[in-house]
Design an enzyme around this catalytic site. Structure first.
Site, PDB file in Angstrom:
ATOM      1  N   TYR A 142      -6.031  -5.933  -2.696  1.00  0.00           N
ATOM      2  CA  TYR A 142      -6.892  -6.032  -3.883  1.00  0.00           C
ATOM      3  C   TYR A 142      -6.794  -7.413  -4.550  1.00  0.00           C
ATOM      4  O   TYR A 142      -7.582  -7.728  -5.426  1.00  0.00           O
ATOM      5  CB  TYR A 142      -6.535  -4.949  -4.911  1.00  0.00           C
ATOM      6  N   LYS A 192       1.041   0.569   8.135  1.00  0.00           N
ATOM      7  CA  LYS A 192       0.393   0.684   9.439  1.00  0.00           C
ATOM      8  C   LYS A 192       0.969  -0.404  10.345  1.00  0.00           C
ATOM      9  O   LYS A 192       0.257  -1.318  10.771  1.00  0.00           O
ATOM     10  CB  LYS A 192      -1.129   0.540   9.293  1.00  0.00           C
ATOM     11  N   ASP A 225      -1.606   6.806   7.783  1.00  0.00           N
ATOM     12  CA  ASP A 225      -2.604   7.847   8.085  1.00  0.00           C
ATOM     13  C   ASP A 225      -1.904   9.172   8.396  1.00  0.00           C
ATOM     14  O   ASP A 225      -2.317  10.240   7.920  1.00  0.00           O
ATOM     15  CB  ASP A 225      -3.540   7.419   9.222  1.00  0.00           C
TER      16      ASP A 225
END
Ligand code: NAD
Length: 368
Positions: A142, A192, A225
């Site tokens: 962000y 990830k 995930d």
């Protein structure tokens, strides 16, 4: 020992209504547990704009930097929607977060037994759930550069950059390990690392900080995930989850909704430790100023009261007193008392904001 200090910023809409109930709880701790706080109250958001023409004065900002913890109600309201962006109520809140450098956002997902049927998941999956998502709040995709929408040949390209330095990862990892030591001593780090270099670095640094400084805390890693899937499948396997800004944004919303109403959700934002060892801290309910019910005595004060319980645990090292307060809320809910947001369509007469606050006080008295 000096008296711990609290800055209370009730804000707008239902903010002052729910904060009035928290004040009763704070006073109770002073009178009955010998746990007095030096409390200052001030304005933020639309209330500050109405009085001073800005959503947060420099004086209030300076006070926030000095105290041991800030407790905020909510800001905003339709009467301020047309104000210039620079003086909108939300700018007051953002200034506090930015200038206090509150990089660790704590979002608990806690399911009181009496409300387990409110969840969209099965009762046995969520009843008794008590986990904490620690989201990195001031870096990551962000904020990373380069960013923007550029033209490449005959099409546009949208660009954001995931960027984490070792020190940014190290400080949020420390926040998570410190919290775990005040809870059940278990951290699961989510990223990830299978497809992102920033994820590989995240996993390395979290592991290094763990091995060097927190070997007593159980650490595991999970791809984010798979973490989302596990949060819905069996959330009670977790204690503290630490993750980056983007994944934390998603995972904390998933976790929050495991537990039901917005009127029940507290939060904390923590920064670096101050000279006295306490982290810079601001505690606030997740909900907003709820203009649709403001001034009607309908607001549920529990999210704000639970935010104070978080302050007891994470700023003031009063874990047993935080347990007492959460236990009092559990007792009240188990008795069947409900504010309107916790009732089904045929639920009977709801309790008012003050009735709920008074019931929590009665349960606190009964706990002695
Ligand atoms: P909201 O959280 O204020 O309200 C959403 C819905 O939940 C409303 O129907 C409201 O009545 C209900 N609700 C919220 N808190 C409740 C409580 N404690 N008890 C019972 N019901 C409750 O969100 P919104 O309507 O999108 O925003 C209203 C205003 O609040 C806007 O100005 C927005 O910018 C501001 N806001 C502020 C914060 C904050 O201060 N941290 C957060 C979100 C929204």
């Amino acid at each position: 020992m000096t008296t711990p200090s609290l800055l209370i910023l009730p804000g707008d809409g239902i903010g002052p209504e729910v904060m009035a109930e928290v004040r009763k709880v704070i006073d109770w701790y002073g009178a009955k547990r010998g746990l007095a706080f030096d409390v200052t109250e001030d304005l933020v958001g639309g209330a500050a704009y109405d009085a001073h023409g800005v959503p947060l004065t420099d004086e209030t900002m300076a006070k926030a930097q000095e105290v041991d913890a800030v407790l905020l109600g909510a800001v905003g309201g339709p009467q301020y929607d047309t104000l210039d962006f620079s003086v909108k109520p939300e700018r007051g809140l953002l200034r506090l977060r930015k200038e206090m450098d509150l990089y660790a956002n704590l979002r608990p997902a806690q399911c009181f037994d009496a409300l387990a049927d409110f969840s969209s998941l099965k009762r046995d999956v969520v009843a008794g759930l008590d986990i904490m998502i620690v989201r990195e709040l001031t870096s990551g995709i962000y904020f990373g550069e380069p960013r923007g929408i550029i033209r490449e040949g005959n099409e546009r390209v949208g660009i954001n950059t995931q960027r984490y330095t070792e020190s940014q990862i190290a400080r949020i990892a420390r926040s998570a390990f410190e919290l775990a030591r005040k809870r059940n001593n278990k951290v699961c780090s989510m990223e990830k690392a299978n497809v992102m270099e920033s994820g590989i670095l995240w996993r390395d640094v979290v592991t290094e900080i763990h091995d060097a400084e927190y070997p007593d805390v159980a650490l595991s890693h999970m791809y984010a995930d798979a973490g989302g899937m596990q949060l819905c499948r069996w959330p009670k396997q977790f204690d503290v989850i630490v993750t980056d800004n983007l994944f934390g944004d998603l995972l904390s919303d998933v976790a929050a909704m495991l537990t039901g109403s917005l009127g029940m959700l507290p939060s904390a934002s923590l920064g670096a430790p101050m000279e006295n060892g306490r982290p810079k801290a601001m505690y606030e309910p997740v909900h907003g100023s709820a203009p649709d019910i403001a001034g009607q005595g309908k607001a549920n004060p529990i999210a704000c009261i639970l935010s104070f319980a978080m302050a007891l645990r994470y700023s003031f090292d009063e874990g047993a007193e935080a347990d007492r307060l959460e236990g009092a809320i559990e007792t009240v809910l188990a008795s069947g008392l409900r504010t309107a947001d916790l009732m089904g369509p045929d639920g009977g007469t709801p309790a008012s904001t003050t009735e709920m606050g008074d019931a929590v006080l009665a349960a606190l008295n009964a706990s002695l």
